[in-house]
Design an enzyme around this catalytic site. Sequence first.
Site, PDB file in Angstrom:
ATOM      1  N   HIS A   1      47.364  50.158  55.843  1.00 55.69           N
ATOM      2  CA  HIS A   1      47.746  48.943  55.089  1.00 55.69           C
ATOM      3  C   HIS A   1      48.782  49.257  54.010  1.00 55.69           C
ATOM      4  O   HIS A   1      48.832  48.588  52.980  1.00 55.69           O
ATOM      5  CB  HIS A   1      46.540  48.260  54.431  1.00 55.69           C
ATOM      6  CG  HIS A   1      45.384  48.090  55.356  1.00 55.69           C
ATOM      7  ND1 HIS A   1      45.206  46.960  56.127  1.00 55.69           N
ATOM      8  CD2 HIS A   1      44.358  48.919  55.675  1.00 55.69           C
ATOM      9  CE1 HIS A   1      44.122  47.099  56.854  1.00 55.69           C
ATOM     10  NE2 HIS A   1      43.583  48.288  56.607  1.00 55.69           N
TER      11      HIS A   1
ATOM     12  N   SER B   1      77.608  52.859  47.073  1.00 57.57           N
ATOM     13  CA  SER B   1      77.833  51.434  46.860  1.00 57.57           C
ATOM     14  C   SER B   1      79.224  51.258  46.260  1.00 57.57           C
ATOM     15  O   SER B   1      79.703  52.113  45.510  1.00 57.57           O
ATOM     16  CB  SER B   1      76.777  50.908  45.891  1.00 57.57           C
ATOM     17  OG  SER B   1      77.255  49.758  45.228  1.00 57.57           O
TER      18      SER B   1
ATOM     19  N   LYS C   1      74.462  54.812  43.325  1.00 57.96           N
ATOM     20  CA  LYS C   1      73.684  54.606  44.548  1.00 57.96           C
ATOM     21  C   LYS C   1      73.927  55.635  45.649  1.00 57.96           C
ATOM     22  O   LYS C   1      75.047  56.075  45.863  1.00 57.96           O
ATOM     23  CB  LYS C   1      73.982  53.211  45.140  1.00 57.96           C
ATOM     24  CG  LYS C   1      73.462  52.068  44.320  1.00 57.96           C
ATOM     25  CD  LYS C   1      71.963  51.903  44.416  1.00 57.96           C
ATOM     26  CE  LYS C   1      71.571  51.496  45.790  1.00 57.96           C
ATOM     27  NZ  LYS C   1      70.816  50.312  45.929  1.00 57.96           N
TER      28      LYS C   1
ATOM     29  N   GLU D   1      68.775  52.701  58.253  1.00 58.44           N
ATOM     30  CA  GLU D   1      68.789  51.234  58.327  1.00 58.44           C
ATOM     31  C   GLU D   1      69.511  50.764  59.588  1.00 58.44           C
ATOM     32  O   GLU D   1      69.132  49.784  60.229  1.00 58.44           O
ATOM     33  CB  GLU D   1      69.476  50.648  57.089  1.00 58.44           C
ATOM     34  CG  GLU D   1      68.659  50.885  55.816  1.00 58.44           C
ATOM     35  CD  GLU D   1      69.489  50.660  54.552  1.00 58.44           C
ATOM     36  OE1 GLU D   1      70.313  49.737  54.530  1.00 58.44           O
ATOM     37  OE2 GLU D   1      69.315  51.436  53.595  1.00 58.44           O
TER      38      GLU D   1
END
Length: 468
Positions: A162, A283, A289, A296
């Site tokens: 979970h 970024s 970043k 992804e």
Amino acid sequence: MARKIQKNKMWGGRFNTDQDKIMLEMNSSIEFDSRLYLEDIIASIAHAKMLGKKKIISSVESQKIISGLKKIKIEFEKGIFNLDPLLEDIHMNIEANLQKKIGNVAKKLHTGRSRNDQVATDMRLYMRKQCQEIIKKITMIQKELSKKANKYYDFIMPGFTHMQIAQPVTFGHHLLAYVEMLERDKNRFHDALKRINQSPLGAAALAGTTFPIDREMTSKALGFTNPMANSIDAVSSRDFIIEPLAAASILASHLSRFSEEIILWVSEGFDFIELPDSLATGSSIMPQKKNPDIAELVRGKNGRVIGALMSILVVMKGLPLAYSKDLQEDKELTFDAIDNILNSLEAINAIIKKLKPKKENLSSAAQKSYSTATDLADWLVSNLNIPFREAHKITGNIVRYCEKKKIKLSELTIKELKSFNKKINDDIFNVLDAEQSVNQKKSFGSTSPLMVKKSAAKWIKKLQNEKK
Ligand code: ARG
């Protein structure tokens, strides 16, 4: 002045007018099926050889056709073959070019075959090659994972259920879970290959042919296991595409889950692993970043692979036998799905190769959230002969107590523990720490470092014996 009608050179005999622009545009597949050139040439060579052997054409004619096809192959390899969009597809482009090269004898190549069995043959050859490639790449990833599992077999990390810290496990154990998944994926491709690797060639348009062709011979020459037994099935079936795309979709979902974990693990909340700069992006506005785009992208490509599977299923579901032009839709989606799954496999391999687990962070997270509570309950069962349900309840009370006091289970004193059951003794401290927890696991397939080490070694050995 009367304009000369531009009829299709290959099938224009019964036609009186030009094709509408939209007809030409929608019908043309050359832009994407040109990548089947090699399969098409190989299959044509096998067919031409067989026609010669069976004396359906003379051996001189057969030879001429074969040498012309070989020249075309070289032109493709050199990138100098001229594709004509008016010739619809790769099959007609090659045949028309063959005519230019060797003259009218080229017109005999299409004896006893149709584009319907031709395209099915080409696609089966393509699919066979891609499945073999996918299998190789899966093996490559399994090898990397097993190596890492062997190296980090005893790194303690939290296991989750979970998305909550559940019980300590080892990093090696977690990685080997993917090796097992990938093995099933690989077997699905091996299994699909048995059904892909059958020859439709010689089924002709749908009914077979009046020529005494030898379908065994072409099947063998192309490395198929057998000629397909029903000519209607041979030209109209595409489950040889659906099945590997289903396997690819399951594989993609596994790669996507792995990617999702990588994305979580590099995030600040987790900080479990390090990814090198070479696999990250920055970024354009936030200078600080470092994003795990590669993972992804793999997660995202999964959608396209599953999309391709859905598309082909929908294309097929309403098609009466045998061939309909709808079947041409199989190509773009198949090529896209296969390209993406192959890229995803490469990307995942690169990630695994370079990822470095952060031992301290993993282990301190594994101590959180009373992750050894189950071990405590198990101890009560084994040592005090308390039924598990009751032990579960006592442990729940202990956890609640610790929560209030903001301490870990291992920070409890023996006095505090005895207040929950007076028979509890010092031995209990042997199971409250995360490292002790994993070390005490005994069941087959569990996370005990010794078992993980053995399992990793078993995989390394097994995978070594597999062909590259
Ligand atoms: N380009 C076609 C395809 O991909 C080849 C088969 C065409 N057959 C036909 N009867 N028009 O399906």
